[in-house]
Design an enzyme around this catalytic site. Sequence first.
Site, PDB file in Angstrom:
ATOM      1  N   ASP A  82     -12.486 -39.203  -3.457  1.00  7.32           N
ATOM      2  CA  ASP A  82     -11.455 -40.186  -3.114  1.00  7.32           C
ATOM      3  C   ASP A  82     -11.669 -40.632  -1.662  1.00  7.32           C
ATOM      4  OD1 ASP A  82      -9.162 -41.723  -3.535  1.00  7.32           O
ATOM      5  OD2 ASP A  82      -7.807 -40.128  -2.855  1.00  7.32           O
ATOM      6  N   HIS A 174       0.506 -45.349   0.612  1.00  3.84           N
ATOM      7  CA  HIS A 174       0.153 -43.924   0.560  1.00  3.84           C
ATOM      8  C   HIS A 174       1.265 -43.045   1.157  1.00  3.84           C
ATOM      9  CE1 HIS A 174      -4.138 -45.470   0.556  1.00  3.84           C
ATOM     10  NE2 HIS A 174      -4.233 -44.524  -0.349  1.00  3.84           N
ATOM     11  N   GLY A 203      -1.325 -44.347  -3.916  1.00  6.73           N
ATOM     12  CA  GLY A 203       0.073 -44.211  -3.495  1.00  6.73           C
ATOM     13  C   GLY A 203       1.021 -44.191  -4.678  1.00  6.73           C
ATOM     14  N   THR A 228       1.224 -36.980  -3.013  1.00  5.72           N
ATOM     15  CA  THR A 228       2.406 -36.478  -2.315  1.00  5.72           C
ATOM     16  C   THR A 228       3.397 -35.776  -3.244  1.00  5.72           C
ATOM     17  OG1 THR A 228       2.135 -38.282  -0.744  1.00  5.72           O
ATOM     18  CG2 THR A 228       4.265 -37.163  -0.748  1.00  5.72           C
TER      19      THR A 228
END
Length: 279
Positions: A82, A174, A203, A228
């Site tokens: 990534d 993101h 994101g 996240t």
Amino acid sequence: MTLATLADVLQPALKNQYAVAGLVTLGWEDMRAYVAAAEMVGCPVILQAGPSCRAHTPLPILGKMFRHLADGASVPVVAHLDHGYTYDECREALDSGFTSLMYDGSRAELAQNIDETARIVEMAHAAGISCEGEIGFVGYSGGENSAGTDPAEATEFARQTGVDAMAISVGNVHLQQDKEGGLDTDRIAAIQAVTQVPLVIHGGSGVPVAQRTALATGTSICKFNIGTELRMAFGDALRTAVNADASRFDRVTILKETHDPLVAATARVLSAFGHPAKG
Ligand SMILES: [Zn+2]
């Protein structure tokens, strides 16, 4: 042995109207839980090594870990780099056994992004693996602002680079901890009208779950990156395990207790991408 390339998992997703999750890994505990969750749900999964993962663990080690998990999995597993920022970094990932490279030239001007990405695509395809590129810039929560993807530039980018997947900037950001605004569906429609390449949303944690499902099943968005949201689930599980017994010091004992909560959180994420139910 279910090691797959990005194209192997995204072309069926494009045809059959679902999306595959690109899950941001930071270590053995999370990557193992992600594969267990994918097996539970019965869907493919993309294990991603991003910049912070690579700062912690060398790429050749990550390649072996991803491939070991893929070898033992009952669902297709992609070993994906990534945000590769240089040719050499992408080359090292290829040599380390990755089956998919993401080259991020999105901070550069269009012509430069096209030239650099095309070079990585050529290297990837010569080795029989895939490449994702990014057109438009996806910003960072509390950091750099986004620059939305221009549909005309996306057409040129897709045509001239030959990428297998194209990351776009359509209101996604993101590192978002809350699922706020949602994405610009008019811009997504304008982009998918001019290209056949599977689209990618970085994101993904910031995208409301209902919109993830709607886009996965109703547009050519075939990959959502999720980092996240699952890092938060892991952090919560780890905090609970650490606080459960102040006398414990062996980290394997403590980390073991993060597995089940992370598998459950990941299975919930994977189940929302429209993949046909198992069995
Ligand atoms: Zn990203």
